[in-house]
Design a protein around this motif. Structure first.
Motif, PDB file in Angstrom:
ATOM      1  N   PRO A 240       0.869  -1.247  -0.040  1.00  0.00           N
ATOM      2  CA  PRO A 240       0.013   0.071   0.165  1.00  0.00           C
ATOM      3  C   PRO A 240       0.675   1.277   0.085  1.00  0.00           C
ATOM      4  CG  PRO A 240      -0.006  -0.941   1.994  1.00  0.00           C
ATOM      5  CD  PRO A 240       0.902  -1.911   1.394  1.00  0.00           C
ATOM      6  N   PHE A 241       1.721   1.412  -1.077  1.00  0.00           N
ATOM      7  CA  PHE A 241       2.515   2.799  -0.954  1.00  0.00           C
ATOM      8  C   PHE A 241       1.687   3.891  -1.131  1.00  0.00           C
ATOM      9  CE2 PHE A 241       4.826  -0.808  -2.997  1.00  0.00           C
ATOM     10  CZ  PHE A 241       6.168  -0.853  -2.199  1.00  0.00           C
ATOM     11  N   PHE A 242       0.594   3.928  -1.656  1.00  0.00           N
ATOM     12  CA  PHE A 242      -0.301   5.086  -2.173  1.00  0.00           C
ATOM     13  C   PHE A 242      -1.546   5.066  -1.364  1.00  0.00           C
ATOM     14  CE2 PHE A 242       2.276   3.784  -5.643  1.00  0.00           C
ATOM     15  CZ  PHE A 242       3.207   4.998  -5.815  1.00  0.00           C
ATOM     16  N   THR A 243      -1.909   4.187  -0.416  1.00  0.00           N
ATOM     17  CA  THR A 243      -2.972   3.791   0.128  1.00  0.00           C
ATOM     18  C   THR A 243      -2.934   4.668   1.680  1.00  0.00           C
ATOM     19  OG1 THR A 243      -3.391   1.847  -0.673  1.00  0.00           O
ATOM     20  CG2 THR A 243      -4.672   2.385   1.043  1.00  0.00           C
ATOM     21  N   VAL A 244      -3.922   5.565   1.797  1.00  0.00           N
ATOM     22  CA  VAL A 244      -3.484   6.486   3.199  1.00  0.00           C
ATOM     23  C   VAL A 244      -4.053   5.635   4.248  1.00  0.00           C
ATOM     24  CG1 VAL A 244      -4.662   8.327   4.380  1.00  0.00           C
ATOM     25  CG2 VAL A 244      -4.377   8.578   2.013  1.00  0.00           C
ATOM     26  N   ALA A 245      -5.010   4.802   4.166  1.00  0.00           N
ATOM     27  CA  ALA A 245      -5.247   3.860   5.386  1.00  0.00           C
ATOM     28  C   ALA A 245      -4.190   3.103   5.891  1.00  0.00           C
ATOM     29  CB  ALA A 245      -6.466   3.169   5.400  1.00  0.00           C
ATOM     30  N   ALA A 246      -3.067   2.738   5.062  1.00  0.00           N
ATOM     31  CA  ALA A 246      -2.186   1.867   5.690  1.00  0.00           C
ATOM     32  C   ALA A 246      -0.913   2.635   5.435  1.00  0.00           C
ATOM     33  CB  ALA A 246      -1.816   0.548   4.575  1.00  0.00           C
ATOM     34  N   GLY A 247      -1.028   4.022   5.775  1.00  0.00           N
ATOM     35  CA  GLY A 247       0.162   4.517   5.702  1.00  0.00           C
ATOM     36  C   GLY A 247       0.881   5.227   4.533  1.00  0.00           C
ATOM     37  N   GLY A 248       0.273   5.021   3.489  1.00  0.00           N
ATOM     38  CA  GLY A 248       0.992   5.341   2.253  1.00  0.00           C
ATOM     39  C   GLY A 248       0.384   6.870   1.921  1.00  0.00           C
ATOM     40  N   ASP A 249       0.536   7.470   0.781  1.00  0.00           N
ATOM     41  CA  ASP A 249      -0.032   8.854   0.248  1.00  0.00           C
ATOM     42  C   ASP A 249      -0.146   8.741  -1.019  1.00  0.00           C
ATOM     43  OD1 ASP A 249      -0.593  11.406  -0.152  1.00  0.00           O
ATOM     44  OD2 ASP A 249       0.824  11.971   1.368  1.00  0.00           O
ATOM     45  N   PRO A 250      -1.228   8.980  -1.757  1.00  0.00           N
ATOM     46  CA  PRO A 250      -1.592   9.043  -3.228  1.00  0.00           C
ATOM     47  C   PRO A 250      -0.673  10.175  -3.736  1.00  0.00           C
ATOM     48  CG  PRO A 250      -3.524   9.541  -2.008  1.00  0.00           C
ATOM     49  CD  PRO A 250      -2.620   9.131  -0.978  1.00  0.00           C
ATOM     50  N   LEU A 251      -0.302  11.218  -2.803  1.00  0.00           N
ATOM     51  CA  LEU A 251       0.672  12.398  -3.494  1.00  0.00           C
ATOM     52  C   LEU A 251       1.918  12.192  -3.687  1.00  0.00           C
ATOM     53  CD1 LEU A 251      -0.509  15.548  -1.480  1.00  0.00           C
ATOM     54  CD2 LEU A 251      -1.144  14.953  -3.743  1.00  0.00           C
ATOM     55  N   LEU A 252       2.539  10.721  -3.247  1.00  0.00           N
ATOM     56  CA  LEU A 252       3.702  10.333  -3.509  1.00  0.00           C
ATOM     57  C   LEU A 252       3.862   9.959  -4.939  1.00  0.00           C
ATOM     58  CD1 LEU A 252       6.641   9.483  -2.753  1.00  0.00           C
ATOM     59  CD2 LEU A 252       5.749   7.048  -2.027  1.00  0.00           C
ATOM     60  N   TRP A 253       2.664   9.426  -5.620  1.00  0.00           N
ATOM     61  CA  TRP A 253       3.031   9.271  -7.001  1.00  0.00           C
ATOM     62  C   TRP A 253       3.007  10.481  -7.795  1.00  0.00           C
ATOM     63  CZ3 TRP A 253       2.767   5.735 -10.770  1.00  0.00           C
ATOM     64  CH2 TRP A 253       2.621   5.853 -11.962  1.00  0.00           C
ATOM     65  N   GLN A 254       2.175  11.619  -7.308  1.00  0.00           N
ATOM     66  CA  GLN A 254       2.264  12.953  -8.257  1.00  0.00           C
ATOM     67  C   GLN A 254       3.840  13.285  -7.947  1.00  0.00           C
ATOM     68  OE1 GLN A 254      -0.600  15.902  -7.667  1.00  0.00           O
ATOM     69  NE2 GLN A 254      -2.073  14.325  -7.041  1.00  0.00           N
ATOM     70  N   HIS A 255       4.499  13.352  -6.844  1.00  0.00           N
ATOM     71  CA  HIS A 255       6.018  13.864  -6.695  1.00  0.00           C
ATOM     72  C   HIS A 255       6.777  12.803  -7.562  1.00  0.00           C
ATOM     73  CE1 HIS A 255       5.631  16.809  -3.748  1.00  0.00           C
ATOM     74  NE2 HIS A 255       4.890  16.122  -2.837  1.00  0.00           N
ATOM     75  N   LEU A 256       6.559  11.758  -7.515  1.00  0.00           N
ATOM     76  CA  LEU A 256       7.517  10.607  -8.361  1.00  0.00           C
ATOM     77  C   LEU A 256       7.440  11.180 -10.010  1.00  0.00           C
ATOM     78  CD1 LEU A 256       7.567   7.306  -6.420  1.00  0.00           C
ATOM     79  CD2 LEU A 256       9.365   9.201  -6.502  1.00  0.00           C
ATOM     80  N   PHE A 257       5.807  11.059 -10.149  1.00  0.00           N
ATOM     81  CA  PHE A 257       5.464  11.228 -11.512  1.00  0.00           C
ATOM     82  C   PHE A 257       6.239  12.445 -12.123  1.00  0.00           C
ATOM     83  CE2 PHE A 257       3.425  12.499 -15.374  1.00  0.00           C
ATOM     84  CZ  PHE A 257       3.277  11.322 -16.082  1.00  0.00           C
ATOM     85  N   TRP A 258       5.974  13.632 -11.346  1.00  0.00           N
ATOM     86  CA  TRP A 258       6.340  14.806 -12.044  1.00  0.00           C
ATOM     87  C   TRP A 258       7.874  15.157 -11.805  1.00  0.00           C
ATOM     88  CZ3 TRP A 258       3.697  16.583 -15.645  1.00  0.00           C
ATOM     89  CH2 TRP A 258       2.246  16.181 -15.556  1.00  0.00           C
ATOM     90  N   LEU A 259       8.322  14.258 -11.010  1.00  0.00           N
ATOM     91  CA  LEU A 259      10.086  14.610 -10.811  1.00  0.00           C
ATOM     92  C   LEU A 259      10.515  14.024 -12.175  1.00  0.00           C
ATOM     93  CD1 LEU A 259      11.170  12.910  -7.410  1.00  0.00           C
ATOM     94  CD2 LEU A 259      12.173  14.906  -8.458  1.00  0.00           C
ATOM     95  N   PHE A 260       9.727  13.033 -12.942  1.00  0.00           N
ATOM     96  CA  PHE A 260      10.226  12.318 -14.354  1.00  0.00           C
ATOM     97  C   PHE A 260       9.467  13.452 -15.275  1.00  0.00           C
ATOM     98  CE2 PHE A 260       7.379  10.945 -17.565  1.00  0.00           C
ATOM     99  CZ  PHE A 260       8.185  10.559 -18.526  1.00  0.00           C
TER     100      PHE A 260
END
Lengths: 865, 124
Positions: A240-260
């Motif tokens: 669950p890297f992007f799932t809030v309930a399990a300690g993830g965060d969907p915004l992490l995807w946005q950061h990694l995507f736009w870093l590229f």
């Protein structure tokens, strides 16, 4: 430089070069690795994908032409815009420019090929198969529909339960292998195989642009590769890297995507700007104004473009001060662009402009790109960005930047280099019609889209109500898009027809200054009959007889008497000839490797994990087999009776007696220099270092994700004690450190010609590496990681797998070196290969200890959060 | 070309060092801000007058000064090579010129990026 040669001797030498460098006939051409063939394949395939992406765009504009239409459903519309963006960005823009660079760079720097020809071929097949896999989802009606940047949680299992997201994640990652391959080999080729005398200050500007672009790929693509892997792991394995309930965060995807994603805009723009910087001086009839300032601007763009990614995320709730950092950086990036625009304008101002077809497209670029740049500065301002976020204004800006900044220069470049590739000229009449229809249609489509955006029309809606003030603007936009499509159709028709009806091109038809115009049109597979020496930035303007001397075999490396494909290796800084690079010939290994990777991709899509695992093992076997056929291997460049018993020190010209030779030496043929496998340095070592830079970027992205989740994820939680005893991790690092120390020591000994007990030392190093691997494996197995319930544990799982993979790879490669010593492929006379592997060991050990410190020691101080 | 160490003016590494420093500064500012706001966020009422802003601007000025110094050193080297005309020196002069300008721009970019620290509250 050698003396003039008799015509018959030169003719024989050229025939021999053609035999050595030729592709296999018929189906055998699939085994071709030559940069000319691969570059053209990239471009043709890219244009096919462009046509597909264009048809999707036409469908979108047809749907939006009138309000409340139902030509396509909302679901289909989602697939169409997702695939349009993905195809244009990943399957057209980047690959076609890579193809152009692969085709042109060796010709511009005075080399016979890129330094890793088989990697070029692998890259092409990965691109082709990945593209086919992605496109097949559209045909099957299960294409991704979350937008080309695949934001989570929309693209996660919960909201996209079908296989669409998986096609995107796996297919794009597959295609990215090709981008990484191109990035690495272009970097190394430009740095290590330029013509003698072509110092960095004399290098054609196009090569500067491609060098920076290639390095940007090396650093820019890994964040997306990591993000795609993490999201696929979440979808397939529930991590669950992007799932809030399990300690993830969907915004992490946005950061990694736009870093590229933001650097990617410049990865696309820089080669296109390189075309402009090449063409403007030619059609102005004078050198570019401000060469040094353009180099400065290109480097500046390369760096600053990595500091802008958050401007795509201004509306997600980032603290004001952080937004301000990125806002300022976003405005700063206008500076290098402005430097280039002023340099181009000054060159046009000072020259006598000849408005031939390529120049027309450059003029269109200048107008459109400057407009796109200005709206970019508007979007860098946070309040304005908030107002127009996710509206058609952003879509219009993006197309002004990408179509203006990439497509127009690309067509200019295609028209410019067309005579080189085909030997024929395009039609000025069809070409001009094509330009004006495209230019007019483009502006009608996208200029008006700024207005619909400002009037509040959101992007990615499949229809809209009548009477909102958007109706006529949308209709005109759609009409414009069809006009543009007709224009592009005419251009493609012109490109196609010219092969049959185009006038024969004269030598150097545009009176250009760069080395590629010394070649035959179309060029031979070996490029240059003899490899030139350069003494200025404008070799053809300052030395008009150069082309004749090259063709007459009066420059360097005129013979292929060893039967090997060879080119000069030159020093990165001073461009002095130091060694010969042996380049591999036609090979099926890249095709087979890409095919097995495609099977892995399809197996993962089908969730046949056992099959995927088996084919991964097969792929690794193929790649190791590939690495086996190098250096002193009989199919590569084995030691000859004429080889001296000891390693030949690297030397600059003039050559001393005792150099390694392959076959009889002929004065002036260039074979006086040692092959790279007889020295301590070469493209493989540089390639390994650049690969480790890319690997480091991937690791840093993971580190970023780790700290990001810790500091920003709302439900992040970490246990009081780490999952693994720290002392065991420290103990586990000891054998790895010993393995590196042993390996480093044997490399040092080899460097001074001491190969005593070389095989034993390599086995010892591999043994310690294996011990480390096994200890780490045991630790991994005993770690109580609840990787489906906790993002914290899922990240630790990934880092442990990353370390295991690297430890295993370094160990296997070291063991292979020991086997190669036994076969005589590595020795005091062939000391090169351990120098190639050494950076991998250094990288791994650094990463291991950093990981122990940051992933396992540091969290002990966090406590539960 | 004479043998130069990577840190010496005229070495090609100088071309990228300025913006490598800028990149480290940028990551440290953004990362440091995020971590500090997580561990010990200053009071919002204090606005920009917080220990965190103070630290960030001090760090910015330090990096700015370092980049200016490197620009000055590179510029001086470039001027010293101005009258020599052989090929190798021409290349070193090119590197000196390019790196001087890049150091200067990196310094300006650092200062420009750091200025918002003077007016904005760090964690709101």
């Amino acid at each position: 430089m050698s003396d003039a040669k008799p015509a018959s001797s030169q003719s024989e030498a050229v025939s021999h070069l053609a035999r050595v460098w030729g592709n296999l006939p018929g189906w055998g051409s699939l085994a071709a690795v030559n940069h000319g063939t691969i570059g053209l394949r990239f471009m043709v395939t890219g244009m096919v994908f462009f046509l597909v992406g264009g048809v999707l765009a036409m469908l979108l504009r047809t749907q939006l032409a009138l309000p409340e239409q139902n030509i396509v459903s909302a679901e289909t519309y989602g697939q169409l815009f997702t695939m349009h963006g993905s195809v244009m960005m990943f399957l057209f823009a980047i690959p076609v420019l890579e193809g152009l660079a692969i085709y042109l760079i060796p010709k511009m720097i005075g080399a016979r090929d890129l330094v890793f020809p088989r990697i070029s071929s692998l890259g092409y097949y990965c691109y082709l198969f990945g593209g086919i896999i992605i496109m097949s989802s559209l045909l099957l009606g299960i294409a991704p529909d979350s937008g080309w940047f695949m934001y989570t949680p929309l693209s996660s299992s919960e909201f996209s339960p079908g296989p669409g997201s998986d096609f995107w994640l796996l297919g794009i990652t597959f295609v990215e292998i090709s981008a990484m391959a191109a990035g690495i080999e272009l970097t190394v080729s430009i740095l290590c195989s330029r013509a003698k005398g072509m110092t960095l200050s004399r290098m054609p500007l196009f090569c500067w642009y491609i060098l920076v672009m290639a390095l940007m790929i090396v650093f820019g693509f890994p964040p997306l590769i990591l993000a795609s892997i993490l999201l696929e792991l979440e979808r397939a394995a529930g991590m669950p890297f992007f799932t809030v309930a399990a300690g993830g965060d969907p915004l992490l995807w946005q950061h990694l995507f736009w870093l590229f994603g933001h650097p990617e805009v410049y990865i696309i723009f820089l080669p296109a700007a390189g075309i402009v910087s090449t063409l403007i001086p030619v059609f102005s009839g004078r050198p570019i104004v401000g060469y040094r300032w353009i180099v400065i601007a290109v480097i500046l763009t390369g760096f600053i473009s990595f500091g802008l990614w958050v401007h795509h995320m201004f509306t997600v709730g980032i603290p004001q001060l952080a937004q301000a950092f990125f806002s300022v950086a976003s405005m700063l990036v206008a500076i290098p662009t402005a430097i280039q625009v002023f340099a181009w304008l000054a060159t046009l101002w000072r020259g006598k402009v000849d408005f031939q077809l390529p120049m027309l497209w450059v003029s269109g670029f200048l107008v459109i790109f400057v407009c796109g740049g200005l709206t970019g500065v508007m979007l860098a301002l946070v309040p304005f960005n908030w107002q127009v976020h996710d509206t058609h204004f952003v879509v219009a800006h993006m197309h002004y930047v990408l179509v203006g900044g990439m497509f127009f220069p690309l067509i200019a470049g295609l028209y410019y280099w067309l005579p080189l590739a085909s030997g024929r000229m395009p039609s000025p009449v069809i070409g001009r019609w094509g330009f004006w229809l495209t230019f007019g249609g483009f502006n009608l489509t996208f200029l008006l889209m700024h207005l619909t955006g400002l009037l509040g029309m959101p992007r990615r809606v499949y229809t809209y109500e009548a009477g909102l003030g958007w109706d006529s603007l949308n209709l005109l936009s759609s009409i414009g898009s069809f006009v543009m499509a007709i224009g592009i159709g005419l251009v493609l028709l012109d490109l196609l027809l010219h092969f049959w009806f185009g006038q024969r091109a004269s030598a150097n038809p545009w009176k250009a200054d760069t080395l590629e115009w010394t070649l035959d049109m179309p060029p031979a597979q070996y490029n240059f009959a003899s490899l030139p020496t350069v003494s200025s930035r404008h070799p053809l303007w300052d030395d008009p007889q150069l082309a004749e001397r090259i063709a007459a075999g009066q420059e360097g490396l005129t013979e292929a008497n060893s039967g090997l494909r060879e080119t000069y290796g030159t020093s990165a800084i001073s461009a002095q000839r130091e060694r010969l690079f042996h380049l591999p010939g036609n090979s099926w290994l890249p095709l087979y490797s890409a095919m097995t990777l495609a099977v892995v991709c399809i197996s993962l899509l089908s969730r046949w994990y056992i099959l995927a695992l088996l084919v991964v093992v097969l792929t690794i076997g193929l790649l190791l087999r590939w690495s086996w056929e190098n250096g002193g291997h009989p199919s590569a460049a084995p030691l000859q009776p004429s080889d001296p018993g000891q390693r030949v020190p690297v030397q600059k010209e003039p050559v001393q007696k005792g150099s390694v030779q392959k076959g009889p030496v002929q004065k002036g043929t260039g074979h006086e220099l040692p092959l790279e496998s007889r020295t301590l340095d070469g493209p493989g070592r540089w390639g390994m270092i650049v690969t480790m830079l890319a690997n480091g970027a991937l690791y840093m992205s993971l580190l970023f994700g780790w700290f990001y989740l810790w500091t920003a994820a709302p439900q992040w939680s970490a246990p009081d004690n780490g999952p693994l005893p720290l002392w065991l991790l420290l103990l586990c690092g000891v054998p790895a450190s010993i393995a590196l120390w042993l390996f480093h020591r044997l490399c040092q000994r080899l460097a001074v010609g001491d190969a005593l007990q070389l095989q034993r030392q390599l086995w010892l190093s591999a043994g310690f590496g294996l011990l480390h691997f096994l200890m780490l494996l045991v630790l991994f197995m005993m770690a109580p990681l609840d990787y489906t319930k906790s993002a914290h544990d899922a990240v630790l799982m990934v880092i442990l797998l990353y370390l295991l993979g690297h430890a295993g790879l370094a160990t296997v490669l070291t063991a292979m070196q020991a086997l190669r010593v036994a076969r005589g492929y590595v020795s005091a006379s062939l000391p090169y290969e351990p120098q190639v592997i050494k950076p991998l060991w250094f990288y791994y050990l650094a990463v291991y200890w950093i990981s122990v410190a940051l992933f396992f020691m540091l969290p002990l101080g966090w406590g539960t959060t | 070309m004479s043998k130069l160490t990577w840190f010496a003016p005229g070495h090609p590494a100088q071309i990228v060092i300025g913006f490598v420093i800028w990149s480290i500064w940028f990551i440290a500012m953004y990362g440091g801000l995020s971590v500090a706001c997580q561990l010990a966020p200053p009071e919002v009422e204090k606005g920009a007058f917080t220990w965190l802003n103070g630290g960030l601007i001090a760090f910015t000025l330090l990096v700015f000064a370092l980049l200016l110094f490197l620009a000055w050193r590179s510029g001086r080297y470039c001027a010293s090579k101005h009258k020599e005309s052989d090929d190798a020196v021409g290349f070193e002069r090119f590197v000196g010129y390019v790196s001087t300008v890049l150091y200067l721009i990196a310094a300006v970019a650092t200062l420009a990026g750091g200025l918002p620290v003077l007016v904005l509250s760090p964690c709101s």
